[in-house]
Write an enzyme that holds these catalytic residues in place. Structure first.
Site, PDB file in Angstrom:
ATOM      1  N   CYS A 161      -3.410  -4.596   3.920  1.00 33.78           N
ATOM      2  CA  CYS A 161      -2.336  -5.463   4.421  1.00 33.78           C
ATOM      3  C   CYS A 161      -2.278  -6.842   3.774  1.00 33.78           C
ATOM      4  O   CYS A 161      -1.436  -7.653   4.154  1.00 33.78           O
ATOM      5  CB  CYS A 161      -2.454  -5.619   5.934  1.00 33.78           C
ATOM      6  SG  CYS A 161      -2.219  -4.085   6.827  1.00 33.78           S
ATOM      7  N   GLU A 170       0.841  -1.194   0.000  1.00 33.05           N
ATOM      8  CA  GLU A 170       0.000   0.000   0.000  1.00 33.05           C
ATOM      9  C   GLU A 170       0.882   1.251   0.000  1.00 33.05           C
ATOM     10  O   GLU A 170       0.399   2.355   0.158  1.00 33.05           O
ATOM     11  CB  GLU A 170      -0.981  -0.003   1.176  1.00 33.05           C
ATOM     12  CG  GLU A 170      -0.322  -0.049   2.545  1.00 33.05           C
ATOM     13  CD  GLU A 170      -0.537   1.233   3.325  1.00 33.05           C
ATOM     14  OE1 GLU A 170      -1.677   1.563   3.618  1.00 33.05           O
ATOM     15  OE2 GLU A 170       0.470   1.899   3.644  1.00 33.05           O
ATOM     16  N   HIS A 196      -2.304 -12.576  10.280  1.00 38.50           N
ATOM     17  CA  HIS A 196      -1.866 -11.196  10.065  1.00 38.50           C
ATOM     18  C   HIS A 196      -1.644 -10.496  11.410  1.00 38.50           C
ATOM     19  O   HIS A 196      -2.389 -10.705  12.366  1.00 38.50           O
ATOM     20  CB  HIS A 196      -2.894 -10.428   9.231  1.00 38.50           C
ATOM     21  CG  HIS A 196      -2.586  -8.974   9.148  1.00 38.50           C
ATOM     22  ND1 HIS A 196      -1.373  -8.497   8.713  1.00 38.50           N
ATOM     23  CD2 HIS A 196      -3.320  -7.866   9.482  1.00 38.50           C
ATOM     24  CE1 HIS A 196      -1.382  -7.175   8.771  1.00 38.50           C
ATOM     25  NE2 HIS A 196      -2.541  -6.769   9.246  1.00 38.50           N
TER      26      HIS A 196
END
Lengths: 348, 132
Positions: free
Chosen positions: A112, A80, A234
């Site tokens: 993400c 990103e 994550h």
């Protein structure tokens, strides 16, 4: 059979402690440290960005894969924080590795989870037989607005995976996804910092999608948490991945090797991929690994890998992720961090 | 530096591509048209290892524009294991403890950019080779 033939990471040398951010904003450092399980985060140097971290991580992946870069038929860079709004990062990476010109390249974005998107595409593209090798990278030099909760976690790092169908170090058993339209975190065009939904980023966003993808892939594979040696979820902070792992029935022994965020921060697209790399650094042959990413917006990609005998032959050909994290670090004060991240207005 | 001029240097800046003389094996970086060692004009392209030792360096405390965020920083000459010497910025180091003979490894970094809206130029810099 398709899977990973080489992997590598790169973490910048600089770190900033939670205390040094909190003291600038009059915030309570112990509550951040306890509440988010964060101690410090990585900071890119002034000459580092997503392209440089990607190239240096990919060079480590090439060292482990031991293949001619000209065999790489596709390069996907998920981030990103691509250096350009218009101009691909993948061209820079492909050229630096020596993979040009017959290489398909795309830059990916999905908050993400852009890194695992690349991995997902690379694995299935190689599986289709169109190309023999593909490179998937998750990299970010993420930014949180000064004083925002994100500033304590937004970090920098990259993980690269070379995918192939021969000489595998980890075989792919299956993949799955769980995705909905959920606006928990976003950044509009021409704005420097993202905005987020505060506590909305938790239950309806991170936990729903990570849990959904993890359950879906375990159902598909007919496996239960106890069938896995390792799990990686994550890591937006040090708290969420531990909470979700516990909720799903995993144990600390399974998540600890891949949990980097307490001293790394959230490397966004690099986050769960770097956790996978750290896990591959220690996994024995035949180990089952569950990887579940999360990207705001929102969705999760899930993968199950089984390591092979070749892993132990190649893992020492490049630096281990935990070594980069623990042994290559210099702490900087907030002023230096603000300068490196171009948070200070100055004359051109 | 103009975009076309930089673009022409990509093989050197990105991949450390050098010319190895097919007659006497001497390696030249940047590549030459005629081998200064033997006069031959045929070369093979080779990629340098990027590993070597710091031969000499200076510390820049008053940097030119575009480098002010990095001061103080070192610029040095590194002799690669292939015997080729090249000059580059030494980054990710403590300039006060840097010394000649230190092992170095090339890393891919931003070299400079044409302002906030212009092209970003990438290339090699060296960092102390500490195994990471």
């Amino acid at each position: 059979m398709v899977g990973i033939v080489g992997y590598g990471t790169q973490i910048p040398r600089y770190r900033i402690r939670v205390e040094d951010i909190a003291s600038v904003w009059g915030a309570d450092a112990p509550s951040y440290k306890r509440g988010l399980n964060l101690n410090e985060k990585s900071v890119p140097g002034p000459d580092e960005d997503t392209a440089t971290l990607s190239v240096n991580a990919a060079r480590n992946a090439l060292l482990r894969a031991g293949i001619d870069p000209q065999l790489i038929g596709a390069v996907y860079v998920g981030s990103e924080s691509h250096p350009y709004a218009v101009k691909p990062t993948g061209t820079i990476v492909s050229e630096a590795l020596g993979a040009c010109p017959r290489v398909h390249t795309a830059d990916l974005e999905f908050a993400c989870k852009a890194g695992t998107e690349g991995l997902f595409i690379a694995l299935h593209e190689v599986q289709s037989g169109v190309i023999t090798h593909a490179l998937a990278i998750g990299a970010d030099t993420s930014q949180g607005a000064p004083g925002d909760a994100l500033e304590y976690s937004a970090a920098a790092g990259a993980a690269a995976f070379i995918v192939g169908s021969e000489d595998l170090i980890a075989e792919l058993l299956t993949t799955d996804v769980y995705m909905t339209d959920t606006a928990d975190f976003w950044r509009r065009e021409h704005t420097p910092y993202p905005e987020h939904g505060g506590r909305f980023t938790g239950v309806p966003a991170y936990f729903r999608h990570v849990t959904g993808a993890a359950k879906a892939i375990m159902d598909r594979a007919e496996m239960a948490p106890e069938d896995f040696d390792y799990c990686i979820f994550h890591q937006p902070n040090g708290k969420f991945p531990v909470q979700v792992a516990r909720k799903l029935g995993f144990t600390e022994e399974q998540w600890a090797p891949g949990l980097l965020s307490p001293t790394l921060g959230n490397t966004y697209s690099g986050s769960s991929p770097m956790g996978l790399a750290a896990t591959l650094d220690v996994a024995n042959p035949g180990a089952h690994i569950l990887l579940v990413s999360y990207g705001s917006g929102a969705g999760s990609d899930a993968f199950i890998f089984r390591t092979t005998e070749r892993l132990s032959d190649v893992r020492d050909r490049a630096p281990h992720t935990r070594t980069q994290l623990d042994e290559y670090r210099v702490h900087i004060p907030y002023g230096t961090y603000a300068k490196f991240r171009r948070k200070i207005l100055k004359a051109e | 530096m103009q975009v076309p001029r930089f673009w022409r240097e990509i093989p050197r800046y990105y991949r450390l591509e050098a010319a190895a003389c097919v007659q006497c094996d001497a390696i030249h970086f940047p590549p030459r048209k005629i081998c200064p060692s033997c006069g031959a004009n045929a070369f093979e392209t080779v990629r340098l290892s990027g590993r070597g030792a710091l031969t000499t360096f200076t510390i820049i405390r008053t940097p030119p524009s575009g480098f002010t965020d990095q001061a103080p920083y070192a610029v040095g000459i590194v002799e690669l294991d292939e015997g080729v010497r090249l000059m580059a910025q030494i980054t990710d180091c403590d300039v006060d403890t840097l010394k000649t003979g230190d092992r170095m490894i090339a890393k891919f970094r931003r070299i400079r950019e044409e302002g906030r809206t212009g092209v970003i130029m990438y290339g090699y810099k060296f960092v102390p080779d500490v195994g990471v």
